[in-house]
Scaffold this active site. Structure first.
Site, PDB file in Angstrom:
ATOM      1  N   ASN A 212       0.362  -0.964  -0.089  1.00 38.45           N
ATOM      2  CA  ASN A 212       0.020   0.430  -0.160  1.00 38.45           C
ATOM      3  C   ASN A 212       0.732   1.676  -0.334  1.00 38.45           C
ATOM      4  O   ASN A 212       2.194   1.373   0.295  1.00 38.45           O
ATOM      5  CB  ASN A 212      -1.153  -0.208   1.156  1.00 38.45           C
ATOM      6  CG  ASN A 212      -0.327  -0.161   2.586  1.00 38.45           C
ATOM      7  OD1 ASN A 212       0.724   0.910   2.522  1.00 38.45           O
ATOM      8  ND2 ASN A 212      -0.210  -1.470   3.471  1.00 38.45           N
ATOM      9  N   HIS A 213      -0.147   2.691   0.034  1.00 38.14           N
ATOM     10  CA  HIS A 213       0.328   4.011  -0.210  1.00 38.14           C
ATOM     11  C   HIS A 213       1.280   4.636   1.042  1.00 38.14           C
ATOM     12  O   HIS A 213       1.867   5.471   1.450  1.00 38.14           O
ATOM     13  CB  HIS A 213      -0.068   4.898  -0.823  1.00 38.14           C
ATOM     14  CG  HIS A 213      -0.675   4.343  -2.177  1.00 38.14           C
ATOM     15  ND1 HIS A 213       0.747   4.000  -3.523  1.00 38.14           N
ATOM     16  CD2 HIS A 213      -1.820   3.913  -2.692  1.00 38.14           C
ATOM     17  CE1 HIS A 213      -0.231   4.137  -4.729  1.00 38.14           C
ATOM     18  NE2 HIS A 213      -1.638   3.846  -3.916  1.00 38.14           N
TER      19      HIS A 213
END
Length: 407
Positions: A212-213
């Site tokens: 994920n970011h």
């Protein structure tokens, strides 16, 4: 409030080429909101002018006991010692160290040093052979034995042309030392804090992974805030592009399984656990032994739910422990955050929404709401993440303070 806001800092500048660095240091301190006054020895004026430091500090520079011998106006060393929250002698030459170590009082700076009731820091600066000489080392040991603190000089090219230890610490380093000094809180003494941070990476094959970011910036900011306050901090972090924080223990991990094992094996010894990591909810059921080749227009993956670290610890928590979690939401934010608070047995949940500009992954800022067990909601404005970390620190310190009052 910034740790240095309204702090009274007295800087003693002595005769070293490194005196030029004090100009930048004074600017940094004033920018942080500190009130700065400067005392210069006679030899320090050969390297930097009083006018420069007076302009930067916004206060007259002091140099001798008497401002005017005709009128009897003088600089009261006792009052200066009582005024200052801290005395920083920078640069501290071998000569000055020797005088301070032996109580020689022959100028205003030495008189103020002997009058100080609060903290004193020394930032030595000299050539490497002078620093290594047994007399200088003995003086440093003696100075430390009095309860003073020494900001160790750095390694590099010296004014003599030699290379080695002896460079005065850089202004930014000194600023950090003083920030930590003023950030220490009695409520944090002896407290142990565990923080998870960053994303996890779940392998598909030897080349690819699901992630994920999350940048880890919020977790790292929390680590710094709690460490500066005086807590013993452990960080368990997934892969991020950040330098490891200066904490008691740093544990790098990659996958949700690794983060689970590292967290569960440690959590019982901590007073506070903050779940700031963005742990993958699902991972590939099987990691392909070889790179998956592109074959066809679609690819189906079998995913399995990962172990919920926060929920696991929430069920097993000890009575004295506090748990704080994060909830990043995109819809029904408050409702979902309150549900997470109850489901995972948190004491606090920190809610932020991807709908808020400047909040969420990747940004240097964040905008949060904090919900506690009693369903109280505290809303904060958009702030840099280090300030957000300080807000969360204050919430926990207030909680610990109340517990101490009723214990």
């Amino acid at each position: 409030m910034k740790p240095l806001q309204s702090k009274k800092i007295l800087i003693g500048v002595t005769g070293s080429i490194a005196a030029y660095k004090v100009c930048h240091l004074v600017r940094l301190l004033v920018k942080e909101g500190a009130e700065v006054r400067v005392i210069m020895t006679a030899s320090a004026r050969d390297f930097v002018t009083p006018l420069t430091l007076s302009t930067l500090s916004k206060n007259p520079v002091l140099g001798s006991f008497f401002e005017d011998r005709e009128t009897g106006v003088w600089n009261n060393h006792v009052e200066l010692g009582l005024w200052a929250d801290i005395l920083l002698i920078a640069p501290a030459t071998a000569h000055t160290l020797a005088k301070c170590a032996n109580g020689i009082c022959d100028d205003l700076l030495q008189a103020v040093y002997l009058s100080m009731r609060s903290g004193v820091y020394f930032a030595p600066a000299m050539d490497l052979d002078m620093l290594q000489h047994p007399a200088t080392q003995a003086n440093l040991d003696r100075i430390r034995s009095f309860g003073n603190r020494v900001i160790n000089p750095g390694y590099g090219e010296l004014a003599s042309g030699l290379t080695g230890a002896g460079r005065m610490a850089e202004p930014e380093e000194i600023l950090q030392v003083l920030t930590v000094h003023f950030s220490a809180r009695p409520e944090a003494a002896g407290k142990k804090v565990l923080i998870t941070a960053g994303p996890t990476q779940e392998d598909l094959d030897p080349v690819r992974f699901i992630s994920n970011h999350s940048s880890g910036k919020m977790g790292y900011a929390l680590a710094k805030a709690f460490s500066n306050a005086g807590c013993e901090v452990t960080v368990i972090a997934g892969p991020v592009k950040l330098a490891a924080p200066e904490v008691s223990e740093f544990v790098p991990v990659r996958s949700a399984r690794e983060m689970y094992e590292a967290t569960v094996s440690r959590f019982e010894k901590f007073d506070l656990i903050i779940f700031a990591a963005a742990v993958a909810d699902y991972a590939p059921a099987h990691k392909a032994p070889e790179k998956i080749k592109k074959d066809g227009d679609t690819l189906s993956l079998d995913l399995v739910k990962t172990i919920d670290i926060a929920a696991t610890i929430g069920r097993s928590r000890l009575s004295h422990q506090l748990l704080m979690g994060f909830a990043l939401e995109t819809q029904h934010e408050l409702e979902n955050a309150k549900a997470k608070l109850a489901k995972k047995n948190f004491d606090f949940v920190v809610l932020n929404s991807l709908k808020d500009a400047g909040a969420g992954f990747g940004h240097e800022t964040n905008k949060i709401r904090v919900i506690d067990r009693e369903q109280n909601v505290t809303t904060f404005d958009l702030k840099p993440k280090n300030e957000v970390a300080n807000d969360l620190l204050e919430i926990i310190l207030n909680k610990w303070q109340k517990e101490q009052q009723f214990s």
